[in-house]
Design a protein around this motif. Structure first.
Motif, PDB file in Angstrom:
ATOM      1  N   ALA A  66       1.560  -2.695   8.826  1.00  0.00           N
ATOM      2  CA  ALA A  66       1.245  -2.153   7.502  1.00  0.00           C
ATOM      3  C   ALA A  66       0.448  -0.856   7.622  1.00  0.00           C
ATOM      4  O   ALA A  66       0.701   0.109   6.891  1.00  0.00           O
ATOM      5  CB  ALA A  66       0.467  -3.185   6.685  1.00  0.00           C
ATOM      6  N   ALA A  67      -0.512  -0.822   8.553  1.00  0.00           N
ATOM      7  CA  ALA A  67      -1.309   0.388   8.758  1.00  0.00           C
ATOM      8  C   ALA A  67      -0.435   1.551   9.208  1.00  0.00           C
ATOM      9  O   ALA A  67      -0.562   2.680   8.715  1.00  0.00           O
ATOM     10  CB  ALA A  67      -2.402   0.118   9.789  1.00  0.00           C
ATOM     11  N   HIS A  68       0.461   1.271  10.132  1.00  0.00           N
ATOM     12  CA  HIS A  68       1.344   2.322  10.650  1.00  0.00           C
ATOM     13  C   HIS A  68       2.256   2.858   9.549  1.00  0.00           C
ATOM     14  O   HIS A  68       2.434   4.079   9.399  1.00  0.00           O
ATOM     15  CB  HIS A  68       2.171   1.781  11.817  1.00  0.00           C
ATOM     16  N   HIS A  69       2.839   1.947   8.755  1.00  0.00           N
ATOM     17  CA  HIS A  69       3.726   2.382   7.677  1.00  0.00           C
ATOM     18  C   HIS A  69       2.968   3.245   6.676  1.00  0.00           C
ATOM     19  O   HIS A  69       3.476   4.278   6.206  1.00  0.00           O
ATOM     20  CB  HIS A  69       4.333   1.174   6.964  1.00  0.00           C
ATOM     21  N   ALA A 102       3.664   7.231   6.182  1.00  0.00           N
ATOM     22  CA  ALA A 102       4.175   7.667   4.884  1.00  0.00           C
ATOM     23  C   ALA A 102       3.219   8.646   4.210  1.00  0.00           C
ATOM     24  O   ALA A 102       3.650   9.611   3.561  1.00  0.00           O
ATOM     25  CB  ALA A 102       4.416   6.457   3.992  1.00  0.00           C
ATOM     26  N   ALA A 103       1.914   8.420   4.349  1.00  0.00           N
ATOM     27  CA  ALA A 103       0.932   9.323   3.735  1.00  0.00           C
ATOM     28  C   ALA A 103       1.012  10.708   4.367  1.00  0.00           C
ATOM     29  O   ALA A 103       0.973  11.730   3.665  1.00  0.00           O
ATOM     30  CB  ALA A 103      -0.469   8.742   3.887  1.00  0.00           C
ATOM     31  N   ARG A 104       1.130  10.740   5.685  1.00  0.00           N
ATOM     32  CA  ARG A 104       1.225  12.039   6.355  1.00  0.00           C
ATOM     33  C   ARG A 104       2.524  12.755   5.972  1.00  0.00           C
ATOM     34  O   ARG A 104       2.546  13.984   5.830  1.00  0.00           O
ATOM     35  CB  ARG A 104       1.131  11.843   7.862  1.00  0.00           C
ATOM     36  N   ASP A 141       1.119   7.380  -6.707  1.00  0.00           N
ATOM     37  CA  ASP A 141      -0.071   7.432  -7.565  1.00  0.00           C
ATOM     38  C   ASP A 141      -1.207   8.185  -6.886  1.00  0.00           C
ATOM     39  O   ASP A 141      -1.963   8.906  -7.542  1.00  0.00           O
ATOM     40  CB  ASP A 141      -0.529   6.019  -7.914  1.00  0.00           C
ATOM     41  N   ILE A 142      -1.354   8.006  -5.551  1.00  0.00           N
ATOM     42  CA  ILE A 142      -2.441   8.681  -4.842  1.00  0.00           C
ATOM     43  C   ILE A 142      -2.240  10.192  -4.872  1.00  0.00           C
ATOM     44  O   ILE A 142      -3.204  10.961  -5.041  1.00  0.00           O
ATOM     45  CB  ILE A 142      -2.533   8.153  -3.392  1.00  0.00           C
ATOM     46  N   VAL A 143      -0.992  10.632  -4.724  1.00  0.00           N
ATOM     47  CA  VAL A 143      -0.702  12.061  -4.789  1.00  0.00           C
ATOM     48  C   VAL A 143      -1.133  12.620  -6.149  1.00  0.00           C
ATOM     49  O   VAL A 143      -1.614  13.760  -6.250  1.00  0.00           O
ATOM     50  CB  VAL A 143       0.806  12.301  -4.536  1.00  0.00           C
ATOM     51  N   ALA A 153       0.820  -1.206   0.000  1.00  0.00           N
ATOM     52  CA  ALA A 153       0.000   0.000   0.000  1.00  0.00           C
ATOM     53  C   ALA A 153       0.853   1.254   0.000  1.00  0.00           C
ATOM     54  O   ALA A 153       0.543   2.242  -0.676  1.00  0.00           O
ATOM     55  CB  ALA A 153      -0.940  -0.009   1.214  1.00  0.00           C
ATOM     56  N   THR A 154       1.947   1.243   0.752  1.00  0.00           N
ATOM     57  CA  THR A 154       2.801   2.424   0.837  1.00  0.00           C
ATOM     58  C   THR A 154       3.371   2.792  -0.524  1.00  0.00           C
ATOM     59  O   THR A 154       3.551   3.971  -0.840  1.00  0.00           O
ATOM     60  CB  THR A 154       3.936   2.170   1.845  1.00  0.00           C
ATOM     61  N   ALA A 155       3.635   1.783  -1.360  1.00  0.00           N
ATOM     62  CA  ALA A 155       4.196   2.042  -2.684  1.00  0.00           C
ATOM     63  C   ALA A 155       3.204   2.748  -3.604  1.00  0.00           C
ATOM     64  O   ALA A 155       3.591   3.275  -4.652  1.00  0.00           O
ATOM     65  CB  ALA A 155       4.651   0.733  -3.317  1.00  0.00           C
TER      66      ALA A 155
END
Length: 367
Positions: free
Chosen positions: A274-277, A281-283, A246-248, A240-242
Motif C-alpha cells: 500500500a505504501a509503495h502504491h 502514484a503521488a510522485r 482530492d489531495i491535488v 489511500a491512492t484513490a
C-alpha cells in the motif's frame, strides 16, 4: 471482484477441529473436508459462502498448528476462488484440550461481576466466554494502574493481540446494558469518517493507513506546542491512492496548501504494498511523497501479533524490493524477512502523545 463472507466464529472452528480429529485419519481429501465442514457449519448452504468460510477455517486451523496444508506453490490445490486444498494432514499428536469454562474458577473483578451468572444461564459459545475471561484478566492486571484513554483498536491489541476483536465484541452481548462499556476499558471508538483533520494552513501532510492511528495522531498533534503537519489524512490501506485527486485539489477544497506527503502503515506485506502504491502514484501526480521513517521504524521495533498471513512467496520478494526502494528502515526489512506482522495500532495514543520523536528531524527513539 473481492469476495466476502462472515468469518466462522471460534466455537465453529473448535467443532470443526474436533470433527477432523475424530475422523481418525492422517489425511483427509477435499470431499471429506466439504462433508465435515457442512456438518460443523450447516447454516450456510450457499456454495460460495460455504467455500469462503471453509477456506478461512482451514487457514485458521493451520495457523494454530492443528492441521497441515499443502505447500502454497504446490499442485495440491484446486482452481476455485478462494483455492481449497486437495487434501490436508492431521498431526497424530493433536488431541483436543478444550473444556467448557467454569465461571466459578475465574476470580472475577468488580467490573465483571455480572459474568458468572451470564455464563451459567445464557451458556454463550466458547469464544465469548474466553473473550470475557481475557477482558477480566486485563482489568485485574491493570487494577490500581493508570489507564490512559486510547483508541478502541489500540486497546483491543493489548487485550486480545487482535486490533479488530474489540470492535466486533462491542456490538454483542458482552457490551449489553449493565455489562461492559468502552469507558470500563479506558478506550474510545475512533473518529475518522471524514478522513482529514486540519491543523494548519500550510505544511506537510501525514497519511496513515488505519483509522485508530488517524484518531490518535491528530489528537496528539493538536495538543502539541508545535507541529510541522498541516493535516492528518486517513487512507484506509489501498484506498489511500484513490484520495490523490482530492489531495491535488486540497487547497481548493480546504484552504490548505499541502507540502510533502508522508505515508505510514502496517508492517506487513500488504502494508508495504500500500505504501509503495501510494508513494508511486503521488510522485506520478507530481506531488512530493515519501514514507514517515520514524513511524515505520518505531512500529517495526514493536511486538508482532504473529505471522504475516499476506506473506506468500509470490508477494514477499517483490515487497522486499519495494521496501528497499522506499528506503524503509532496516527493522522493517527484518520483519518482512521474518514474515511477522506488526499492526499500526501498536503505536497507540499514549506513545504518539510525545510528538517530538516522530515529527522532528532528529527522530529520537520513542519512549
Amino acid at each position: 471482484m473481492t469476495l466476502h463472507a462472515p468469518e466462522p466464529p471460534q466455537d465453529i472452528l473448535d467443532l470443526f477441529a474436533d470433527t477432523l480429529l475424530n475422523a481418525g485419519r492422517a489425511r483427509l481429501n477435499a470431499q471429506d473436508l466439504h462433508r465435515l465442514w457442512a456438518q460443523a457449519d450447516p447454516a450456510w448452504p450457499d456454495p460460495l459462502t460455504a467455500r469462503l468460510r471453509l477456506a478461512h477455517a482451514l487457514h485458521d486451523l493451520a495457523d494454530a498448528g492443528l492441521i497441515t496444508l499443502p505447500a502454497p506453490a504446490g499442485r495440491l490445490w484446486d482452481t476455485g476462488t478462494p483455492r481449497l486444498p486437495a487434501r490436508i494432514a492431521v498431526p497424530a499428536h493433536y488431541t483436543p484440550s478444550r473444556q467448557a469454562l467454569d465461571a466459578a474458577d475465574e476470580p472475577w473483578g468488580s467490573t465483571m461481576q455480572w459474568a458468572p451468572s451470564w455464563i451459567r444461564t445464557a451458556r454463550p459459545p466458547a469464544h465469548l466466554r474466553q473473550d470475557a475471561v481475557r477482558i477480566n484478566r486485563w482489568l485485574l492486571a491493570t487494577t490500581g494502574q493508570p489507564r490512559p484513554v486510547i483508541a478502541r483498536e489500540e486497546r483491543s491489541l493489548q487485550i486480545f493481540n487482535d486490533e479488530k476483536r474489540l470492535a466486533a465484541l462491542a456490538a454483542g452481548p458482552l457490551f449489553a446494558a449493565g455489562r461492559l462499556t468502552l469507558e470500563h476499558l479506558a478506550c474510545q471508538a475512533p473518529v475518522g469518517a471524514l478522513r482529514i483533520a486540519l491543523l494548519h494552513h500550510t505544511g506537510p501532510l501525514l497519511m496513515v493507513e488505519n483509522r485508530a492511528t488517524f484518531d490518535s495522531a491528530w489528537r496528539a498533534l493538536r495538543s502539541a506546542p508545535s507541529t510541522p503537519y498541516a493535516a492528518v489524512l486517513f487512507g484506509g490501506g489501498d484506498a489511500a491512492t484513490a484520495l490523490l485527486t482530492d489531495i491535488v485539489q486540497l487547497h481548493d477544497l480546504t484552504g490548505i496548501r499541502p507540502g510533502p506527503l508522508h505515508y505510514a502503515g502496517d508492517v506487513d506485506i500488504a502494508g508495504v504494498e500500500a505504501a509503495h502504491h501510494f508513494v508511486t502514484a503521488a510522485r506520478a501526480a507530481h506531488l512530493t511523497a515519501d514514507i514517515s521513517r520514524p513511524l515505520w521504524q518505531a512500529l517495526a521495533r514493536a511486538e508482532p501479533t504473529g505471522p504475516d498471513l499476506t506473506a506468500d512467496p509470490a508477494r514477499t520478494a517483490p515487497a522486499l524490493d519495494r521496501a528497499r526502494a522506499l528506503d524503509m528502515p532496516a527493522e522493517v526489512i527484518d520483519r518482512l524477512t521474518q514474515r511477522l506482522r506488526v499492526p499500526q495500532e501498536r503505536l497507540d495514543r499514549t506513545t504518539l502523545s510525545d510528538t517530538t520523536w516522530w515529527t522532528t528531524p532528529s527522530h529520537p527513539t520513542p519512549p
